[in-house]
Design a protein around this motif. Structure first.
Motif, PDB file in Angstrom:
ATOM      1  N   ASP A 159       9.901  -4.952   8.856  1.00 18.21           N
ATOM      2  CA  ASP A 159      10.709  -5.176   7.796  1.00 18.21           C
ATOM      3  C   ASP A 159      10.773  -3.931   6.751  1.00 18.21           C
ATOM      4  O   ASP A 159      10.085  -3.987   6.062  1.00 18.21           O
ATOM      5  N   ILE A 160      11.682  -3.283   7.114  1.00 17.90           N
ATOM      6  CA  ILE A 160      11.613  -1.924   6.439  1.00 17.90           C
ATOM      7  C   ILE A 160      11.841  -2.176   5.032  1.00 17.90           C
ATOM      8  O   ILE A 160      11.343  -1.166   4.392  1.00 17.90           O
ATOM      9  N   TYR A 161      12.620  -2.933   4.694  1.00 19.70           N
ATOM     10  CA  TYR A 161      13.030  -3.216   3.193  1.00 19.70           C
ATOM     11  C   TYR A 161      11.840  -3.473   2.526  1.00 19.70           C
ATOM     12  O   TYR A 161      11.447  -3.135   1.426  1.00 19.70           O
ATOM     13  N   ALA A 162      11.084  -4.510   3.053  1.00 12.08           N
ATOM     14  CA  ALA A 162      10.196  -5.215   2.322  1.00 12.08           C
ATOM     15  C   ALA A 162       8.830  -3.885   2.467  1.00 12.08           C
ATOM     16  O   ALA A 162       8.112  -3.885   1.372  1.00 12.08           O
ATOM     17  N   THR A 163       8.650  -3.150   3.468  1.00  8.67           N
ATOM     18  CA  THR A 163       7.922  -2.267   3.384  1.00  8.67           C
ATOM     19  C   THR A 163       7.896  -0.943   2.328  1.00  8.67           C
ATOM     20  O   THR A 163       7.139  -0.607   1.706  1.00  8.67           O
ATOM     21  N   CYS A 164       9.185  -0.734   2.062  1.00  3.47           N
ATOM     22  CA  CYS A 164       9.665   0.158   1.251  1.00  3.47           C
ATOM     23  C   CYS A 164       9.284  -0.349  -0.463  1.00  3.47           C
ATOM     24  O   CYS A 164       9.030   0.383  -1.019  1.00  3.47           O
ATOM     25  N   GLU A 165       9.771  -1.463  -0.523  1.00  8.42           N
ATOM     26  CA  GLU A 165       9.328  -2.389  -1.644  1.00  8.42           C
ATOM     27  C   GLU A 165       7.984  -2.262  -2.046  1.00  8.42           C
ATOM     28  O   GLU A 165       7.537  -2.296  -3.294  1.00  8.42           O
TER      29      GLU A 165
END
Length: 129
Positions: free
Chosen positions: A81-87
């Protein structure tokens, strides 16, 4: 043959270990000082060195900062989950330098962050089968 590790020279070892373990979620696998050579090696990764490639953080005691060379590219880490990882990186004080999205001229979803020394880490969204 197999890839063992990628070596990065870091100016502040504690700061680098904190980033890779607390921000990116790796484990400190081993660390050893070499007083005669005035350097310390620390190995971090997501799995054991016997099973997976890791990152070697090299701290030369008499060097507080390095200039990034133009030959270095990045380390790539797959995430589900790239979005959650960046957050999560951002929430822990990490710097996201390219928000998640499709790569230029392709469809693979990528993002980039920088470690405290300015080294780039690419996140790649895991493809669904």
């Amino acid at each position: 043959m197999r890839l063992l590790h990628t070596m990065l020279r870091v100016g502040n070892l504690d700061r680098a270990i904190t980033f890779y373990t607390e921000v990116l979620g790796m484990r400190l696998l081993r660390q050893r000082e070499y007083p005669d050579g005035r350097f310390t090696l620390a190995f971090v990764g997501y799995g054991d060195e016997s099973d997976t490639a890791v990152i070697e953080l090299t701290h030369n005691w008499d060097t507080g900062k390095y200039e990034l060379g133009n030959g270095y590219g990045h380390i790539a880490i797959e995430t589900d989950d790239i979005y959650a990882t960046c957050e999560a990186v951002r929430a822990k004080g990490g710097r996201v330098t390219r928000e998640p999205g499709p790569m230029k001229h392709g469809t693979t979803v990528i993002a980039f962050v920088e470690d405290p020394d300015g080294y780039k880490i690419e996140f790649i969204q895991q493809r669904t089968q």
